[in-house]
Motif scaffolding. Structure first.
Motif, PDB file in Angstrom:
ATOM      1  N   GLN A   1       0.824  -1.206   0.000  1.00  0.00           N
ATOM      2  CA  GLN A   1       0.000   0.000   0.000  1.00  0.00           C
ATOM      3  C   GLN A   1       0.863   1.264   0.000  1.00  0.00           C
ATOM      4  O   GLN A   1       0.557   2.237  -0.700  1.00  0.00           O
ATOM      5  CB  GLN A   1      -0.942  -0.024   1.212  1.00  0.00           C
ATOM      6  CG  GLN A   1      -2.019  -1.109   1.107  1.00  0.00           C
ATOM      7  CD  GLN A   1      -2.756  -1.353   2.418  1.00  0.00           C
ATOM      8  OE1 GLN A   1      -2.204  -1.142   3.511  1.00  0.00           O
ATOM      9  NE2 GLN A   1      -4.007  -1.799   2.332  1.00  0.00           N
TER      10      GLN A   1
ATOM     11  N   TRP B   1       2.342   1.626  -3.524  1.00  0.00           N
ATOM     12  CA  TRP B   1       1.323   2.162  -4.440  1.00  0.00           C
ATOM     13  C   TRP B   1       1.144   3.663  -4.234  1.00  0.00           C
ATOM     14  O   TRP B   1       1.120   4.437  -5.189  1.00  0.00           O
ATOM     15  CB  TRP B   1      -0.002   1.433  -4.228  1.00  0.00           C
ATOM     16  CG  TRP B   1      -1.142   2.045  -4.998  1.00  0.00           C
ATOM     17  CD1 TRP B   1      -1.967   3.064  -4.580  1.00  0.00           C
ATOM     18  CD2 TRP B   1      -1.564   1.705  -6.330  1.00  0.00           C
ATOM     19  NE1 TRP B   1      -2.880   3.370  -5.561  1.00  0.00           N
ATOM     20  CE2 TRP B   1      -2.657   2.559  -6.647  1.00  0.00           C
ATOM     21  CE3 TRP B   1      -1.140   0.777  -7.271  1.00  0.00           C
ATOM     22  CZ2 TRP B   1      -3.323   2.496  -7.871  1.00  0.00           C
ATOM     23  CZ3 TRP B   1      -1.806   0.717  -8.494  1.00  0.00           C
ATOM     24  CH2 TRP B   1      -2.874   1.562  -8.776  1.00  0.00           C
ATOM     25  N   ASN B   2       1.034   4.063  -2.980  1.00  0.00           N
ATOM     26  CA  ASN B   2       0.801   5.484  -2.680  1.00  0.00           C
ATOM     27  C   ASN B   2       1.942   6.372  -3.160  1.00  0.00           C
ATOM     28  O   ASN B   2       1.725   7.504  -3.600  1.00  0.00           O
ATOM     29  CB  ASN B   2       0.594   5.675  -1.179  1.00  0.00           C
ATOM     30  CG  ASN B   2      -0.768   5.176  -0.710  1.00  0.00           C
ATOM     31  OD1 ASN B   2      -1.670   4.962  -1.521  1.00  0.00           O
ATOM     32  ND2 ASN B   2      -0.911   4.981   0.592  1.00  0.00           N
ATOM     33  N   SER B   3       3.170   5.840  -3.087  1.00  0.00           N
ATOM     34  CA  SER B   3       4.322   6.645  -3.501  1.00  0.00           C
ATOM     35  C   SER B   3       4.347   6.886  -5.008  1.00  0.00           C
ATOM     36  O   SER B   3       5.002   7.816  -5.478  1.00  0.00           O
ATOM     37  CB  SER B   3       5.631   5.975  -3.059  1.00  0.00           C
ATOM     38  OG  SER B   3       5.842   4.754  -3.758  1.00  0.00           O
TER      39      SER B   3
ATOM     40  N   ASN C   1       1.255   6.746  -6.923  1.00  0.00           N
ATOM     41  CA  ASN C   1      -0.091   7.097  -7.375  1.00  0.00           C
ATOM     42  C   ASN C   1      -0.688   8.174  -6.460  1.00  0.00           C
ATOM     43  O   ASN C   1      -1.621   7.913  -5.679  1.00  0.00           O
ATOM     44  CB  ASN C   1      -0.990   5.854  -7.387  1.00  0.00           C
ATOM     45  CG  ASN C   1      -0.535   4.814  -8.389  1.00  0.00           C
ATOM     46  OD1 ASN C   1      -0.884   4.853  -9.553  1.00  0.00           O
ATOM     47  ND2 ASN C   1       0.276   3.872  -7.909  1.00  0.00           N
TER      48      ASN C   1
ATOM     49  N   GLN D   1      -4.874   7.367  -3.571  1.00  0.00           N
ATOM     50  CA  GLN D   1      -4.219   6.930  -2.344  1.00  0.00           C
ATOM     51  C   GLN D   1      -5.000   5.819  -1.626  1.00  0.00           C
ATOM     52  O   GLN D   1      -6.234   5.811  -1.615  1.00  0.00           O
ATOM     53  CB  GLN D   1      -4.029   8.111  -1.401  1.00  0.00           C
ATOM     54  CG  GLN D   1      -3.072   9.168  -1.943  1.00  0.00           C
ATOM     55  CD  GLN D   1      -1.621   8.734  -1.886  1.00  0.00           C
ATOM     56  OE1 GLN D   1      -0.991   8.759  -0.843  1.00  0.00           O
ATOM     57  NE2 GLN D   1      -1.089   8.336  -3.037  1.00  0.00           N
TER      58      GLN D   1
ATOM     59  N   ASP E   1      -5.500   3.562   2.071  1.00  0.00           N
ATOM     60  CA  ASP E   1      -5.232   3.527   3.507  1.00  0.00           C
ATOM     61  C   ASP E   1      -4.144   2.486   3.753  1.00  0.00           C
ATOM     62  O   ASP E   1      -4.268   1.347   3.303  1.00  0.00           O
ATOM     63  CB  ASP E   1      -6.487   3.136   4.291  1.00  0.00           C
ATOM     64  CG  ASP E   1      -7.560   4.207   4.247  1.00  0.00           C
ATOM     65  OD1 ASP E   1      -7.189   5.387   4.083  1.00  0.00           O
ATOM     66  OD2 ASP E   1      -8.751   3.860   4.369  1.00  0.00           O
ATOM     67  N   GLU E   2      -3.099   2.869   4.445  1.00  0.00           N
ATOM     68  CA  GLU E   2      -2.003   1.920   4.727  1.00  0.00           C
ATOM     69  C   GLU E   2      -2.327   1.173   6.014  1.00  0.00           C
ATOM     70  O   GLU E   2      -1.686   1.338   7.054  1.00  0.00           O
ATOM     71  CB  GLU E   2      -0.681   2.678   4.800  1.00  0.00           C
ATOM     72  CG  GLU E   2      -0.298   3.308   3.464  1.00  0.00           C
ATOM     73  CD  GLU E   2       1.007   4.079   3.492  1.00  0.00           C
ATOM     74  OE1 GLU E   2       1.828   3.829   4.401  1.00  0.00           O
ATOM     75  OE2 GLU E   2       1.207   4.942   2.607  1.00  0.00           O
TER      76      GLU E   2
ATOM     77  N   THR F   1      -7.703  -1.733  -2.271  1.00  0.00           N
ATOM     78  CA  THR F   1      -6.406  -2.410  -2.356  1.00  0.00           C
ATOM     79  C   THR F   1      -6.444  -3.519  -3.397  1.00  0.00           C
ATOM     80  O   THR F   1      -5.473  -3.725  -4.138  1.00  0.00           O
ATOM     81  CB  THR F   1      -6.010  -2.967  -0.979  1.00  0.00           C
ATOM     82  OG1 THR F   1      -5.798  -1.877  -0.079  1.00  0.00           O
ATOM     83  CG2 THR F   1      -4.731  -3.791  -1.067  1.00  0.00           C
TER      84      THR F   1
END
Length: 318
Positions: free
Chosen positions: A284, A287-289, A291, A295, A297-298, A306
Motif C-alpha cells: 500500500q 502504491w501510494n508513492s 499514485n 491513495q 489507507d495503509e 487495495t
C-alpha cells in the motif's frame, strides 16, 4: 570400459586437456564487482525460471530481493544462481533483467552480470497483475513489483533470512523470518536429510495472484488466503510436497501442520511474529508513492480499493 594399454596414455591426455579447459572457463568467467556502486562480482552466468542470472555470494548479500536457486553454480555452497535482484538507479528502482526481458528502460552499470543484464526501471509494458490471472500459473510474472515491495519492507526495518542450503532445497524466494529459518534447518538436520520446499516467503503481489487462481479454480491451488492474511507473506510458512515424511520432524521443532486435509503441503511456524499484514502495508505504501491521485489507507487490510490497486499494478514495478 576397458581400453588396450597402448591407448591409455592418449585417453589420459584427452581427459587432462578437458579438465584444464573447464578450469580455465570457470576462471575466465569470474568478474570483479564495483564496490563504489555496491555491485558484487560474479563467478559465472546461469539461468533459472526462464530468466538470465549470475552466480554470486548469497552470504555476501549479493542477491537483494532476487530469486536464489541452488545447484546451478560452480564453487562453494554459498555461490548460487541469482535472478531478478532489486537495483536502484538515479532514474528509479527496478529489477536486474536481461535487456530482452525488460519492457521498461534498461539502465547500465547497476547490476552484477554481463553487459546484457541491466537495471530494468518501470515500464510495465502493458503487463499488469490483473491481466495475468488468466494467462499464467507462475508468480514469476510479479518479480519486479515483488522486489519493490521487499525493498519497502526492508526500509520499514523488516528483513528475512535465506534458508540453510545444506538442509533446505528450493528454487523460489527461499527466505523466512530468522527463527523460522533456523528451526527448519534444525528439523532437517535431525533427520540428516534435506527438505525440498515448493514455497516459502511471498509478497502480497504474489499472494494476490495465488488467491485469484484459487478463487477461479485455476492452477491446482487447493487453498489460498487473501493478501495480508497468509503466513507466507509473514515469512513464517512453507509448502512441501513431502509432508508425510516431514510432519513428525517439523512438529518436533515448532512447525504446525495447519490444514492437513485442505492444504496438506502447508506448515506454519508460530514461534515467529505474524507480520503478514505488514507486507500488505508495504504494498500500500509502494502504491501510494507512485499514485498520488489514488491513495490507499495503509492499514494492511485487503479491501476493494487495495484489490483494485493490486489488479492494476505493473508486473515489472514502477
Amino acid at each position: 570400459p576397458h581400453y588396450p594399454i597402448q591407448e591409455q596414455p592418449m585417453i589420459y591426455s584427452i581427459l587432462l586437456v578437458v579438465a584444464f579447459s573447464c578450469a580455465v572457463f570457470a576462471q575466465d568467467q569470474k568478474v570483479e564487482g564495483n564496490s563504489t556502486l555496491g555491485i558484487c562480482g560474479y563467478s559465472a552466468t546461469c539461468s533459472a525460471g526462464g530468466r538470465s542470472g549470475v552466480c554470486v555470494s548469497i552470504g555476501g548479500g549479493c542477491c537483494p530481493g532476487g530469486t536464489v536457486t541452488s545447484g546451478l553454480c560452480p564453487g562453494s555452497s554459498d555461490i548460487k544462481c541469482c535472478t531478478a535482484p532489486a537495483c536502484s538507479t538515479p532514474s528509479g528502482s527496478g529489477t536486474c533483467l536481461a535487456t530482452s526481458q525488460c519492457s521498461g528502460s534498461s539502465v547500465s552499470g547497476y547490476c552484477a552480470g554481463p553487459a546484457d543484464i541491466k537495471c530494468c526501471v518501470g515500464g510495465g509494458g502493458g503487463c499488469i497483475l490483473g491481466n495475468q490471472i488468466g494467462a499464467t500459473c507462475s508468480t514469476n510474472v510479479a518479480l519486479g513489483v515483488s522486489n519493490q515491495i521487499t525493498s519497502v519492507l526492508q526500509s520499514m526495518g523488516y528483513s528475512f533470512k535465506q534458508v540453510d542450503s545444506r538442509w533446505v532445497h528450493c528454487s523460489g524466494n527461499c527466505a523466512l523470518q530468522s527463527a523460522a529459518a533456523d528451526s527448519l534447518a534444525q528439523a532437517a538436520a535431525s533427520k540428516n536429510d534435506f527438505i525440498t520446499l515448493n514455497s516459502a516467503f511471498r509478497t502480497s503481489a504474489e499472494q494476490y495472484l495465488l488467491y485469484k487462481w484459487y478463487q477461479q479454480g485455476r492452477c491446482d491451488i487447493s487453498l489460498a488466503a487473501s493478501p495480508g492474511s497468509s503466513n507466507h507473506e509473514g515469512g513464517r510458512a512453507i509448502d512441501t510436497s513431502y509432508y508425510n515424511y516431514w510432519v513428525g520432524p517439523l512438529s518436533n521443532y515448532g512447525w504446525v501442520h495447519s490444514y492437513p486435509s485442505s492444504d496438506p503441503v502447508h506448515f506454519d511456524y508460530n514461534g515467529s511474529p505474524d507480520i503478514s499484514q505488514v507486507t500488505l502495508k508495504a504494498f500500500q505504501a509502494l502504491w501510494n508513492s507512485h499514485n498520488p491521485g489514488s491513495q490507499l489507507d495503509e492499514d494492511g487490510i485487503y479491501g476493494p480499493a487495495t484489490e483494485n490497486a493490486l489488479y492494476n499494478s505493473p508486473c515489472n514495478g514502477w
